[in-house]
Design a protein around this motif. Sequence first.
Motif, short mmCIF file in Angstrom:
data_model
loop_
_atom_site.label_atom_id
_atom_site.label_comp_id
_atom_site.label_asym_id
_atom_site.label_seq_id
_atom_site.Cartn_x
_atom_site.Cartn_y
_atom_site.Cartn_z
N GLY A 37 0.79 -1.23 0.00
CA GLY A 37 0.00 0.00 0.00
C GLY A 37 0.82 1.28 0.00
O GLY A 37 0.46 2.25 -0.67
N THR A 55 -2.18 1.88 -11.04
CA THR A 55 -2.44 1.76 -9.60
C THR A 55 -3.92 1.94 -9.31
O THR A 55 -4.48 1.27 -8.43
CB THR A 55 -1.62 2.77 -8.79
OG1 THR A 55 -1.88 4.10 -9.27
CG2 THR A 55 -0.13 2.49 -8.90
N SER A 104 -3.49 2.01 0.80
CA SER A 104 -2.88 2.96 -0.14
C SER A 104 -3.66 4.27 -0.16
O SER A 104 -3.06 5.36 -0.25
CB SER A 104 -2.83 2.36 -1.55
OG SER A 104 -4.13 2.22 -2.09
#
Length: 229
Positions: A37, A55, A104
């Motif tokens: 993350g 991503t 993340s």
Amino acid sequence: MLENIVLIQRALPFLLRGTVVTIQLTFWSLLLGVVIGLPLAFAQVYGNKIVTFFTAIYERIARSIPLLVILLLINYALPMLGFRIPVFRAAVLGIGLRSSAYQSQIYRGAIQSVSGSQLKAAMSLGMNKLTAFSHIIAPQAIRIAIPPVTNESAIVLKDTSLAFTIGVVELVRQGDYFIATSNEPMVIYLTVAAIYFILTTTINLALSLFEKKYKIPGIGIEGGHSDAY
């Protein structure tokens, strides 16, 4: 009442054995979530359009698929591709990958809450972006991220209960085993619920104390994104 107390005393060694597995699952899954993350967050804030695009796709997929489906896919699809891993590692992989998508976002928000002027100042002193991030931005961002990470930790702890579906003998599975011999589901499940309550309360308290100890007064009040460069 006395019978229930005796039953709980008999079940407790088995449930505690499952609790240890649950704690191990939680620890390794959260660690995997951090390892994946944090770089994802860095890529989102500082990466180019191609990097942020991929991503974003990873996060959308990981957050959109139910965890149970992810666990089943890892446990049954990977062997079909020639990758055989123990069920414990499969559970850690599934839970950790899903947690990394949420973590993340936590770290991305924390990084962006640190003043962008700090990154400018660091780079004006000759630091590159990675060095400035690791030595200046990240230490502050991680402290900002503690409250939402606390919530994510409790979620991951409860998510480990799904690991029993692929054969991991954790707390819920141990409870099921004991119910099969005692035929007292209500008492056992209430005990399991009490153990989960104690675990989540302990995690929340420990991370709250950590936050208070290492909180930086006034951090992030300038706001602004750190992707000035």
